[in-house]
Design a protein around this motif. Structure first.
Motif, PDB file in Angstrom:
ATOM      1  N   ASP A  78     116.426  -9.327-109.424  1.00 53.49           N
ATOM      2  CA  ASP A  78     116.076  -8.594-108.785  1.00 53.49           C
ATOM      3  C   ASP A  78     114.722  -8.373-108.142  1.00 53.49           C
ATOM      4  OD1 ASP A  78     114.526  -7.622-110.853  1.00 53.49           O
ATOM      5  OD2 ASP A  78     115.483  -6.073-111.529  1.00 53.49           O
ATOM      6  N   SER A  79     114.318  -7.493-107.381  1.00 46.19           N
ATOM      7  CA  SER A  79     112.890  -7.853-106.788  1.00 46.19           C
ATOM      8  C   SER A  79     111.688  -7.520-107.573  1.00 46.19           C
ATOM      9  CB  SER A  79     112.691  -6.684-105.652  1.00 46.19           C
ATOM     10  OG  SER A  79     112.926  -5.305-106.027  1.00 46.19           O
ATOM     11  N   THR A 132     111.558 -11.164-108.530  1.00 45.33           N
ATOM     12  CA  THR A 132     111.282 -12.407-107.470  1.00 45.33           C
ATOM     13  C   THR A 132     110.159 -12.054-106.903  1.00 45.33           C
ATOM     14  OG1 THR A 132     112.555 -10.933-105.892  1.00 45.33           O
ATOM     15  CG2 THR A 132     113.762 -12.569-107.249  1.00 45.33           C
ATOM     16  N   ASP A 133     109.615 -10.594-106.983  1.00 47.51           N
ATOM     17  CA  ASP A 133     108.246 -10.377-106.214  1.00 47.51           C
ATOM     18  C   ASP A 133     107.216 -11.188-106.845  1.00 47.51           C
ATOM     19  OD1 ASP A 133     109.774  -8.823-104.328  1.00 47.51           O
ATOM     20  OD2 ASP A 133     108.975  -6.767-105.106  1.00 47.51           O
ATOM     21  N   THR A 134     107.208 -11.410-107.992  1.00 46.26           N
ATOM     22  CA  THR A 134     105.967 -12.177-108.706  1.00 46.26           C
ATOM     23  C   THR A 134     105.895 -13.502-108.251  1.00 46.26           C
ATOM     24  OG1 THR A 134     106.823 -11.006-110.805  1.00 46.26           O
ATOM     25  CG2 THR A 134     105.131 -12.516-111.073  1.00 46.26           C
ATOM     26  N   GLU A 176     113.889 -15.182-103.256  1.00 43.46           N
ATOM     27  CA  GLU A 176     114.368 -13.802-102.797  1.00 43.46           C
ATOM     28  C   GLU A 176     115.395 -13.233-104.058  1.00 43.46           C
ATOM     29  OE1 GLU A 176     113.824 -12.383 -99.993  1.00 43.46           O
ATOM     30  OE2 GLU A 176     112.519 -14.154 -99.365  1.00 43.46           O
ATOM     31  N   PRO A 177     115.509 -11.986-103.944  1.00 41.18           N
ATOM     32  CA  PRO A 177     116.446 -11.146-104.731  1.00 41.18           C
ATOM     33  C   PRO A 177     117.979 -11.783-104.352  1.00 41.18           C
ATOM     34  CG  PRO A 177     114.790  -9.689-104.001  1.00 41.18           C
ATOM     35  CD  PRO A 177     114.533 -10.765-102.999  1.00 41.18           C
TER      36      PRO A 177
END
Length: 556
Positions: free
Chosen positions: A330-331, A334-336, A341-342
């Motif tokens: 999930d985001s 992945t945002d790290t 991408e999620p």
């Protein structure tokens, strides 16, 4: 922290539960940054009165009667001060954490989710300290301005100029620091490349020199061993360049649908032969595994590298688990990371029960030419290649290790969406011979490569035309000369090979094109580079592969 270091630069740490305090202090010590662990909130407030550059606190510390004391100290800061605080939160981020409601009272807060990476913590701390130092500079400037009305007036008149000069100086210093760090990394990389290539070039040059001496003396016995030695060294050099391109995410990938379980099982015998008898191989493959999207050759290389690393970590034997499973990222995860991408991912996991690695080694495990093995037992490029391959494939790779217990490496590859295309296999066991009149246009700027390719095709009966660049090739394409295949380097001087192919297709719509490339940035992902009727092979290639591709494309 030594007594020589100012109190105003130190980091106060308060994380009463677990080992977060000690881990954070160890990371700061490794980076030569001063820090102090506080036992409780009252102790933190007492040390804050003495001076601090920033606070690192866990959310569990924000309880008790002394919390109001901390809020009061923050509220009573001078106008020049904005104390930075790094707040260690639970998984889920600040919006799910009770500490978020204190954001306005704590002021300058940055949230850091646990478990945190050492590089992330050091980045936050150094950034905060840099800002803190600027606060102290602003304080000193205010003191100077208050000494006299004349100095205030002069400072106001020249303030803009001083700010510009100071900003320019800071930018210069930051650029100098970045350049220094870059040169240090380049030094490590070039040193490793020079070491390995010198060894390989010695094998190549030495075998050729011995061949020449023996032929000059009329000795023709036992030449095969010298030829094999030179070819082996050359292939090692080729492998090194491929691993470097993999690390830098510049290798040419042929991504396609991959049945990972099938690939792993097909390598089972090779993996078993690579292990010691004292190591037990256990494959745990998910029956419901999704189809992955990746370059199968690079994936095989990555798996073999991981297994060999695991073997070396278990000199006294142990258990090696190769596992596959599905996972949705999930985001929040992945945002790290950039380039992630999620979505759905297929995971290849390699777990060993070996010696494990300390955190300091894990943090550098993906650096090129970094290795803990003795000299001659490893180049330090295996994990860096896997890192580059995963990133270029829009995936991810993680390492979890505990000293004395073992290491787990997880390689995440995106799930394939679409219909798999089964490519026909090419039988290149017998070198193909040309049909009468079949002609190949060879466009290659390197004279040695051009001569070798021409010689090989000529031996097989192909007519050929040569050009050193696109400008020389275009008049040939414009003529009435028969051309069955265009063989072109991608990285030509001036107009590149892909642009030449576009012009060739305009002049000859049915023209087939075989690209040969050592490195081409825009050809890194073949699916977005090749049109129908185009194929690519990478240098150095075997002439069996070249001739098989030529025959396959002409007959197609």
């Amino acid at each position: 922290m030594t007594s020589a270091e100012p109190l105003s630069e130190r980091t106060l740490i308060l994380a009463p539960l677990g080992r977060d305090s000690q881990v954070a202090l160890n990371i700061l010590d490794e980076a030569r940054l001063p820090g102090l662990i506080c036992q409780h909130l009252a102790h933190l407030c007492e040390e804050l009165e003495r001076g601090a550059g920033l606070l690192v606190m866990s959310t569990e510390a924000l309880v008790g009667p002394d919390l109001e004391t901390l809020f009061h100290q923050i509220e009573q800061q001078p106008a020049w001060s904005d104390l930075p605080i790094v707040l260690l939160t639970h998984h889920g981020g600040p919006e799910r954490n009770p500490a978020a409601r204190y954001g306005s009272q704590l002021g300058n807060v940055t949230f850091l989710e646990r478990p945190f990476h050492p590089v992330t913590l050091i980045s936050l701390v150094t950034t905060a300290l840099r800002g803190r130092r600027r606060q102290y500079e602003a304080r000193d400037r205010l003191i100077d301005l208050s000494n006299s009305e004349l100095r205030l007036q002069n400072t106001l008149e020249t303030l803009e100029q001083q700010v510009e000069e100071r900003t320019a100086q800071l930018r210069h210093n930051e650029e100098a620091l970045r350049q220094s760090q870059k040169m240090e990394a380049v030094g490590q990389l070039t040193g490793g490349i020079a070491h390995d290539f010198n060894n390989m070039l010695t094998g190549i040059i030495g075998s050729l020199e011995l061949l020449r001496r023996r032929l000059a003396r009329g000795r023709t016995e036992d030449l095969d061993s010298l030829i094999d030695l030179g070819v082996t060294s050359a292939n090692r050099a080729a492998g090194l360049t491929h691993r470097l391109l993999a690390f830098s995410r510049r290798q040419s990938l042929d991504s396609k649908a991959v049945q990972m379980n099938t690939l792993v099982l097909s390598m089972g015998e090779l993996l078993q032969r690579s292990l010691n008898e004292s190591i037990r191989l256990d494959m745990q493959l998910d029956d419901q595994l999704w189809i992955a999207e990746a370059d199968p050759n690079q994936l095989e290389s990555a798996l073999l590298n991981l297994v060999l690393n695991a073997r070396d970590a278990m000199p006294d034997g142990g258990k090696l688990v190769v596992q596959t499973f599905n996972q949705y990222l999930d985001s929040g995860f992945t945002d790290t990371y950039t380039n992630l991408e999620p979505g759905d991912y297929v995971v290849l996991s390699v777990q060993d029960t070996g010696c494990g690695m300390p955190e300091a080694v894990v943090s550098r495990a993906f650096d090129p030419f970094f290795t803990t093995k003795p000299i001659g037992q490893g180049t330090g490029l295996g994990l860096s290649m896997i890192y580059g391959f995963s990133k270029q494939s829009h995936g991810h790779v993680t390492i979890d290790s505990v000293v004395g217990q073992g290491t787990t490496v997880n390689l995440y590859l995106p799930r394939f969406h679409g219909e798999a295309v089964h490519e026909p296999t090419v039988d290149n066991r017998h070198p193909p011979h040309a049909q009468e009149g079949e002609t190949v246009l060879i466009v290659e700027d390197d004279p040695a490569v051009r001569v070798l390719v021409s010689a090989v095709l000529s031996e097989l009966g192909y007519a050929f035309l040569e050009a050193a660049d696109a400008n020389s090739a275009i008049p040939i394409l414009q003529s009435d000369q028969r051309i069955d295949l265009l063989v072109s380097d991608v990285g030509l001087p001036g107009m590149n090979g892909r642009q030449l192919a576009e012009i060739g297709r305009q002049l000859r719509p049915d023209l087939r094109v075989l690209f040969i490339t050592g490195y081409a940035e825009h050809a890194a992902v073949r699916g977005g580079f090749l049109d129908p009727g185009m194929q690519m092979i990478t240098k150095p290639f075997t002439f069996d592969l070249l001739t098989a591709k030529v025959r396959e494309m002409i007959r197609a």
